[in-house]
Design an enzyme around this catalytic site. Sequence first.
Site, PDB file in Angstrom:
ATOM      1  CE  LYS A  43      -5.538   4.340   2.045  1.00 48.17           C
ATOM      2  NZ  LYS A  43      -4.551   5.414   2.256  1.00 48.17           N
ATOM      3  CD  GLU A  71      -1.759   8.020   9.055  1.00 44.84           C
ATOM      4  OE1 GLU A  71      -1.263   8.708   8.141  1.00 44.84           O
ATOM      5  OE2 GLU A  71      -2.720   7.234   8.866  1.00 44.84           O
ATOM      6  CG  HIS A 127      -1.927   4.432   5.306  1.00 41.54           C
ATOM      7  ND1 HIS A 127      -1.833   4.177   3.951  1.00 41.54           N
ATOM      8  CD2 HIS A 127      -2.108   3.219   5.908  1.00 41.54           C
ATOM      9  CE1 HIS A 127      -1.932   2.877   3.741  1.00 41.54           C
ATOM     10  NE2 HIS A 127      -2.111   2.273   4.912  1.00 41.54           N
ATOM     11  CG  HIS A 153      -6.380   0.869   1.267  1.00 40.70           C
ATOM     12  ND1 HIS A 153      -5.449   1.474   0.432  1.00 40.70           N
ATOM     13  CD2 HIS A 153      -5.647   0.260   2.243  1.00 40.70           C
ATOM     14  CE1 HIS A 153      -4.235   1.238   0.887  1.00 40.70           C
ATOM     15  NE2 HIS A 153      -4.330   0.505   1.978  1.00 40.70           N
ATOM     16  CB  CYS A 187      -0.939  -0.016   1.206  1.00 39.47           C
ATOM     17  SG  CYS A 187      -1.945  -1.503   1.277  1.00 39.47           S
ATOM     18  CG  PHE A 240      -0.089  -5.852   4.296  1.00 40.25           C
ATOM     19  CD1 PHE A 240      -0.660  -5.057   5.266  1.00 40.25           C
ATOM     20  CD2 PHE A 240      -0.902  -6.763   3.631  1.00 40.25           C
ATOM     21  CE1 PHE A 240      -2.003  -5.152   5.579  1.00 40.25           C
ATOM     22  CE2 PHE A 240      -2.252  -6.869   3.933  1.00 40.25           C
ATOM     23  CZ  PHE A 240      -2.805  -6.073   4.901  1.00 40.25           C
TER      24      PHE A 240
END
Length: 418
Positions: free
Chosen positions: A340, A320, A309, A345, A169, A405
């Site tokens: 998002k 975050e 994010h 996403h 991502c 990830f």
Amino acid sequence: MTRRVVITGIGIVSPVGVGIEHAWANILAGKSGIIKLTEEQYADLPVQIGGRILRGDNPGEYNPDTIVSPKEQGRIDKFIVYALVATDEALRDANMIEYTGDKERVGVNIGSGIGGLSGIYNASIELHTNGPRHISPFFIPGSIANMAAGQVSIKYGFKGPNTCVVTACATGTHAIGDSARIISRGEADIMICGGAEAAMEKLGMAGFCAMRALSTRNDDPAGASRPWDKGRDGFVMGEGAGILVLEEYEHAVARGAKIYAEVAGYGMSADASHMTAPAPGGEGGLRSMRAALKDAGLEPSAIDYINAHGTSTPVGDPGELEAVKTLVGENSGTSMSSTKSMTGHLLGAAGAVEAIFTTLAIRDQIVPPTINLTDPVDEVGNFDLVPNVAKKRTVNVALSNSFGFGGTNATVLLKKVD
């Protein structure tokens, strides 16, 4: 950065619209692109919502036929088609659709987090059902992750650096940052960069369902992605592409290019902690943001806006937020939002699409909202997450964050060019 790098063109294929002005208008209006997935392939999945790209003939809808022939579309995966459509817009925006400069000084860096998943899935079924003689000769070149960059290079004759980032991502953000450094080092004058993803076929959806990573708000698609809200229950899958034209500043000025913003800083880090969960307290993301600031020679107090994010997951959002509050302080005056909440996403395309929205925030001096933020988690406190309504404000310096990830983190710092 040694040589200055600026953004001179942008293009987008997204759940909230195709074309930057359509997509941006929907983002500022707080309009969700998340829909109910009614196709038969999703019928037996526990999650039946997502940010799907649907074809249409109206402005702002997806119709690739004038850019990629229907015959060619049958030979390549959708993520490549998305990249070609977004690239066409970005090059037109940059006045480069018929570029007559030195094409050996123009490179391409378009990544994908997963690549041609639908082609791999369909070829596997074909192999199992009918045997190896029925596998298409276009299967491999139509599926591999670097072929979006390859197809763009072939279509437009760009002969500079040609590469592909694959960092889950964080892909789109790494592609932008790496491309800026290629220009800064003098290895190219222009880079076409970003990310593309089309992983919403059944295999991709089933894989994320098995992880229990997705929101199950099937009866409320528009309300399913809700970063920092107490009711969040997972992220929402999306698909699309974001492409930016990066250019050395003096080169852009010499050809009279429109300049949106400067890519003034780039940071990377690793959590070295867990396959899918962020490091405690978001400390990996914090180091990435600090690295971007150091690269730009700026202090945290300079940050006006952060495109987070912000995936709407119970684990990811708090880390975050804690990292950003550690960086700038709770009462700093910095605004942060997650687009998002509207797009879902987009995995490997997310960072590029969100960098585009960050660029437009600088252009228009307005920050997009985090929609569905009706009951914020207690940790939000006084921090400005731009709940539900876009806000006019000064945006001279902005960050765009992407975390993937494997614990990979990326941050780009964009700055207004006076």
